[in-house]
Design an enzyme around this catalytic site. Sequence first.
Site, mmCIF file in Angstrom:
data_model
loop_
_atom_site.group_PDB
_atom_site.id
_atom_site.type_symbol
_atom_site.label_atom_id
_atom_site.label_comp_id
_atom_site.label_asym_id
_atom_site.label_seq_id
_atom_site.Cartn_x
_atom_site.Cartn_y
_atom_site.Cartn_z
ATOM 1 N N HIS A 1 -3.800 5.865 -114.730
ATOM 2 C CA HIS A 1 -5.193 5.778 -114.006
ATOM 3 C C HIS A 1 -4.941 3.610 -114.482
ATOM 4 C CE1 HIS A 1 -7.391 9.188 -113.763
ATOM 5 N NE2 HIS A 1 -7.098 9.294 -114.512
ATOM 6 N N ASP B 1 0.395 8.354 -117.252
ATOM 7 C CA ASP B 1 -1.752 7.853 -117.494
ATOM 8 C C ASP B 1 -1.176 7.220 -116.501
ATOM 9 O OD1 ASP B 1 -4.218 6.864 -117.486
ATOM 10 O OD2 ASP B 1 -4.177 6.437 -119.637
ATOM 11 N N SER C 1 -3.060 8.457 -124.244
ATOM 12 C CA SER C 1 -3.028 7.054 -124.065
ATOM 13 C C SER C 1 -2.655 6.445 -125.684
ATOM 14 C CB SER C 1 -3.301 6.469 -122.901
ATOM 15 O OG SER C 1 -2.873 6.904 -121.736
#
Length: 487
Positions: free
Chosen positions: A5, A3, A56
């Site tokens: 971000h 992930d 996630s």
Amino acid sequence: KGDVHDIGKNIVAVVLACNNYDVVDMGVMVPSEKILERAKEEKADIIGLSGLITPSLDEMVHVASEMQREGFEVPLLIGGATTSKAHTAVKIDPAYEHPVVHVLDASRVTGVVSKLLSDKGRDDYIAEINAEHDKQRERHAGQQKDRKLVSIEDARTNAVPIDWDNTTIDKPSFTGIRTFDDIPLETLVEDYFDWTPFFQAWELSGRYPQILEDEVVGTQATELFNDAKKMLDTIVKEKKFRAKAVVGFYPANSIGDDIELYSDEDRSQVVTTFHTLRQQSDRGKRPNFALADFVAPKDSGRIDYVGGFAVTAGPEVETFAKTFEDKNDDYNSILIKALGDRFAEACAEYIHKQMRDEWGFGKDENLSHDDLIREKYRGIRPAPGYPACPDHTEKRILFDLLEAEKNAGVELTENFAMYPGSSVSGLYFGHPESRYFGLGKIGRDQVEDYAKRKGVDTAWVEKWLAPNLGYDPKTAKTKKEPAPAEA
């Protein structure tokens, strides 16, 4: 893990640091073993996990399980756009016997941490969290029991009713792939920038420009906006970012809930197949939507068209942000990343407009800036991993079709997040009745059918569609077969 971000996580780190907490920020795409190893080295009092993409959620459960296996006793904080109190209570908390707390936004993290580390109020706070988790689990069990799903066969008989015999199908001016290199940044800012999500990234709620006059957050929003405008001027004048895109149009037809794309209009060679999912809730007289409904069925005898795209503000976003990180200037680093996301979304809007023009029906739109931002135009661009098509693995099919790595410089991580982070991808549908929708919960019959169509194991599908499962995979008897290597 997988992930990319980190804007929300970075804001949390800044808030905690400003309140005299020592924060070790490990960055992005960190696997569980490294998180726990570092936590031991630092003698961490608390571990925090953040994630944006749905895979996630599963990774967070894994980290909690590993914390339990390795004998951790520290609290675990959960945050990020896809997370929720319900998921934390139902999925993550049972995997770890010590405190697991969902933190809704950065403004609340200091209060949560201070309570968890307090000598006096800690036990009462943890008891309160545990009681809330019990209620969430009871509520979830009741919802699962009350939820009524129809069979996938019945859902398909209730598909979107489109009269394909009398539908005008517009033909794009080209088929195949086109690339856009170095899209003018000033054009994106002037005509396609949407400021409202920018403020949301900083957890300031309200629509732009009204938010600047808001009684509660107006002063903060105005200061932030002024800083952003100054940074924006630097980005545009000095060409700090490089917006790129790759698009493609292909003849297409739906076959059931799948969409075949062809190399040419004689439809003799299938280039690739996208797999769509159908709503299975009992919707009464309303249709059970699937994206395939918006593409002419092959047995209609009509040739339809589907497009795809991948756009990015470029790796330059992170490079520029890092120049401020190296100076310990977290504020401007986060500011740049938030603007990078706005450039990516503006680029997606700009390219979609170009493609609607190429499709023909976009030339007569005559839309204002607000109309564009509110998507008051014909057609949609749903993205794999979002509500209408929550399967992130379909992104791999799209990226292979467009050769996105080579043509736009956008890659996929092991969990199918796009890298660089300031990137957007999706499909183009042009039918006038095409619309966005949420898939909702689906049944085991559709999951098994979907796995068969994709040529993967049922457990593989259950992993990627975990939030959409209307049943518990642990109690469901499904045929287990190895997932193909290419999956």
